[in-house]
Design an enzyme around this catalytic site. Structure first.
Site, PDB file in Angstrom:
ATOM      1  N   PHE A 249      -2.887 -42.275  13.307  1.00 48.55           N
ATOM      2  CA  PHE A 249      -2.488 -42.223  11.869  1.00 48.55           C
ATOM      3  C   PHE A 249      -3.607 -41.339  11.236  1.00 48.55           C
ATOM      4  O   PHE A 249      -4.876 -41.643  11.004  1.00 48.55           O
ATOM      5  CB  PHE A 249      -2.379 -43.369  11.008  1.00 48.55           C
ATOM      6  CG  PHE A 249      -2.178 -43.103   9.395  1.00 48.55           C
ATOM      7  CD1 PHE A 249      -0.808 -42.845   9.169  1.00 48.55           C
ATOM      8  CD2 PHE A 249      -3.150 -42.865   8.481  1.00 48.55           C
ATOM      9  CE1 PHE A 249      -0.322 -42.234   7.877  1.00 48.55           C
ATOM     10  CE2 PHE A 249      -2.611 -42.609   7.315  1.00 48.55           C
ATOM     11  CZ  PHE A 249      -1.403 -42.032   6.942  1.00 48.55           C
TER      12      PHE A 249
ATOM     13  N   ASP B 219     -12.114 -39.460  13.281  1.00 45.99           N
ATOM     14  CA  ASP B 219     -11.508 -39.573  12.074  1.00 45.99           C
ATOM     15  C   ASP B 219     -11.736 -41.206  11.622  1.00 45.99           C
ATOM     16  O   ASP B 219     -11.355 -42.114  12.031  1.00 45.99           O
ATOM     17  CB  ASP B 219     -10.152 -39.693  12.274  1.00 45.99           C
ATOM     18  CG  ASP B 219      -9.480 -39.987  10.704  1.00 45.99           C
ATOM     19  OD1 ASP B 219     -10.059 -40.323   9.999  1.00 45.99           O
ATOM     20  OD2 ASP B 219      -8.016 -39.651  10.819  1.00 45.99           O
TER      21      ASP B 219
ATOM     22  N   LYS C 283     -11.590 -41.993   1.907  1.00 45.61           N
ATOM     23  CA  LYS C 283     -11.499 -43.339   1.206  1.00 45.61           C
ATOM     24  C   LYS C 283     -12.671 -43.603   0.445  1.00 45.61           C
ATOM     25  O   LYS C 283     -12.939 -43.388  -0.509  1.00 45.61           O
ATOM     26  CB  LYS C 283     -10.843 -44.094   2.392  1.00 45.61           C
ATOM     27  CG  LYS C 283      -9.543 -43.662   2.689  1.00 45.61           C
ATOM     28  CD  LYS C 283      -8.629 -44.685   3.562  1.00 45.61           C
ATOM     29  CE  LYS C 283      -7.134 -44.409   3.419  1.00 45.61           C
ATOM     30  NZ  LYS C 283      -6.595 -43.982   4.735  1.00 45.61           N
TER      31      LYS C 283
HETATM   32  C1  LIG Z   1      -5.908 -43.037   5.249  1.00 48.22           C
HETATM   33  C2  LIG Z   1      -6.029 -41.867   6.245  1.00 48.22           C
HETATM   34  C3  LIG Z   1      -6.087 -40.988   6.461  1.00 48.22           C
HETATM   35  C4  LIG Z   1      -5.409 -39.980   5.185  1.00 48.22           C
HETATM   36  O1  LIG Z   1      -6.183 -40.053   4.220  1.00 48.22           O
HETATM   37  P1  LIG Z   1      -5.507 -39.900   3.002  1.00 48.22           P
HETATM   38  O2  LIG Z   1      -6.584 -39.708   1.690  1.00 48.22           O
HETATM   39  O3  LIG Z   1      -4.338 -40.565   2.698  1.00 48.22           O
HETATM   40  O4  LIG Z   1      -4.844 -38.365   2.995  1.00 48.22           O
HETATM   41  C5  LIG Z   1      -6.301 -40.058   7.480  1.00 48.22           C
HETATM   42  N1  LIG Z   1      -7.134 -40.713   8.529  1.00 48.22           N
HETATM   43  C6  LIG Z   1      -7.011 -42.075   8.607  1.00 48.22           C
HETATM   44  C7  LIG Z   1      -7.629 -42.889   9.842  1.00 48.22           C
HETATM   45  C8  LIG Z   1      -6.637 -42.815   7.504  1.00 48.22           C
HETATM   46  O5  LIG Z   1      -6.526 -44.136   7.681  1.00 48.22           O
END
Ligand SMILES: *Cc1c(COP(=O)(O)O)cnc(C)c1O
Length: 425
Positions: free
Chosen positions: A146, A233, A274
């Site tokens: 994700f 990520d 986040k």
């Molecule tokens: C939440 C998330 C995203 C996307 O972040 P948004 O601010 O919702 O665009 C990307 N990578 C990971 C691992 C995430 O948990």
């Protein structure tokens, strides 16, 4: 009804149903206030927040130091665009680079934008530095990843709900199994056009899949061997969530001597979002060293709001809180405790088969493969009992409270969770 008049939960939900696109399926709880680990609904009922806006609120709701930084900055200067300099962005860039151990930072707003930025940076590096033929670059990603919701990112998702009818899809991605080093090496070996490997240190949305011990460092070593960028990520796993400042935690300023588990890995490109703002403001960033970041030149990439003074001030405050309040330590210690207490219950449970996770990013597996209602119904019951959590991928419930939670509060939550689960045995 004046727009800001008090409304009931029922009215608020009816409005969203009628006027909002139905792109989420929320629990029927309408929140109007938050403080630390708690949120309150419009009727005044108090809940523990065990989702933390998908790990954005690591510093807790409305942390006074972060809110203060935001309101002070909001009264001076909110946005300049990058057509001009502002007096906070450089300070933030230096602060974050020192904090995470990189030469340079590129500021964006959402996590998905930061992932897009990292992909563009990786491709450009591969043509200009690695020397891959024009338009031939491939980036390896993992199944069940994700990384956000843009057209390119969903192109390499394998979640049918996220993908279906959004094509045509972006090319240039190779999907392999997560936590499979053999497949990674075979793919690198057979494909000289690989530019990067994009990976979550723990797959959060997929259901908190923790890879085998040593997976990340061995994957990084393979990337080095084949001159491929290791792109982490850490939008969800970063900022102390998993008990370390970063789940990859290479060469950062984290002074936590209790750090254990995943060996040290320094990503070539680090993606944060986040909790980078403590859930106060959309702030994301891509960090890399000069030899990579230098390929980005004026006009290549940008964002009107990326790097705005409020975001910069908020993020400095949010990272300072993480360090001052030793949130990585707290996540590490309380995470152990949480899994230990839950495991005592799981040993005799028929409804929960296991718990997995690291730090305060954990998930329980509900023993119910066919019907996906059980996890949802458990979350409804948890909410009745004063704790908010959300199922992810059917029969999995993620537990990710703000990292400012105390031991006493955690024990209280463990008993709420266990008492609720007992009703489903
Ligand atoms: C939440 C998330 C995203 C996307 O972040 P948004 O601010 O919702 O665009 C990307 N990578 C990971 C691992 C995430 O948990």
């Amino acid at each position: 009804m004046a727009v800001l008049d008090q409304i009931s939960s029922q009215e608020a939900i009816a409005l969203e149903n009628k006027y909002g696109a139905h792109n989420y399926h929320p629990l029927p709880v309408v929140l109007s206030r938050g403080e630390g680990v708690f949120v309150w609904d419009v009727e005044g009922k108090k809940y523990y927040d065990f989702l933390s806006a998908y790990s954005s609120l690591n510093q807790g709701h409305c942390h006074p130091k972060i809110i203060n930084a935001m309101s002070e900055q909001a009264q001076k200067l909110t946005l300049t665009s990058r057509a001009f300099y502002n007096n906070v962005l450089g300070k933030f860039e230096k602060f974050a680079c020192d904090f995470f151990g990189f030469d340079k930072l590129l500021p964006m707003n959402s996590g998905a934008e930061a992932v897009e930025t990292a992909l563009k940076l990786c491709r450009k590096w591969s043509y200009e530095i690695k020397g891959i033929d024009f338009n031939k670059a491939e980036i390896i990603v993992c199944n069940n990843n994700f990384h956000g919701r843009t057209t390119t990112i969903i192109s390499f998702s394998n979640d049918p709900t996220a993908r279906k009818n959004f094509g045509p899809y972006t090319n240039g991605f190779i999907k392999i199994e997560y936590d499979n080093l053999q497949e990674l090496e075979a793919t690198l070996q057979s494909n000289p056009n690989v530019a990067g490997f994009l990976v979550e240190p723990i797959q959060g949305e997929a259901g908190v899949f923790v890879p085998s011990e040593g997976y990340l460092s061995k994957a990084k070593a393979l990337c080095e061997k084949y001159n491929v960028l290791f792109i982490a990520d850490e939008v969800q796993t970063g900022i102390a969530r998993t008990g370390r400042l970063l789940a990859t935690c290479g060469n950062c300023s984290c002074e936590d001597k209790n750090c254990s588990g995943v060996p040290e890995v320094k990503p070539d490109i680090l993606i944060l979002g986040k909790a980078l703002s403590g859930g106060v403001y959309p702030v994301s960033a891509v960090l890399a060293n000069d030899e990579i970041m230098k390929v980005i030149q004026p006009g290549n990439h940008g964002s009107t709001f990326g790097g705005n003074p409020i975001a910069a001030a908020v993020s400095i405050a949010a990272l300072t809180v993480v360090k001052d309040e030793k949130l990585a330590d707290n996540a590490s210690v309380l995470g152990e405790l949480f899994r230990e207490e839950m495991n005592k219950y799981i040993a005799t449970s028929t409804i929960v088969s296991s718990i997995r996770g690291k730090g305060l990013l954990n998930a329980i597996l509900i023993n119910d493969h066919e019907s996906s209602d059980t996890a949802w119904n458990i979350c409804l019951a948890l909410s009745d009992n004063g704790l908010l959590a959300k199922p992810t991928h059917g029969n999995i419930i993620r537990f990710a409270p703000p990292l400012v939670i105390t031991k006493e509060q955690l024990y209280d939550c463990v008993s709420i969770i266990i008492n609720t689960l007992k009703k489903f045995e």
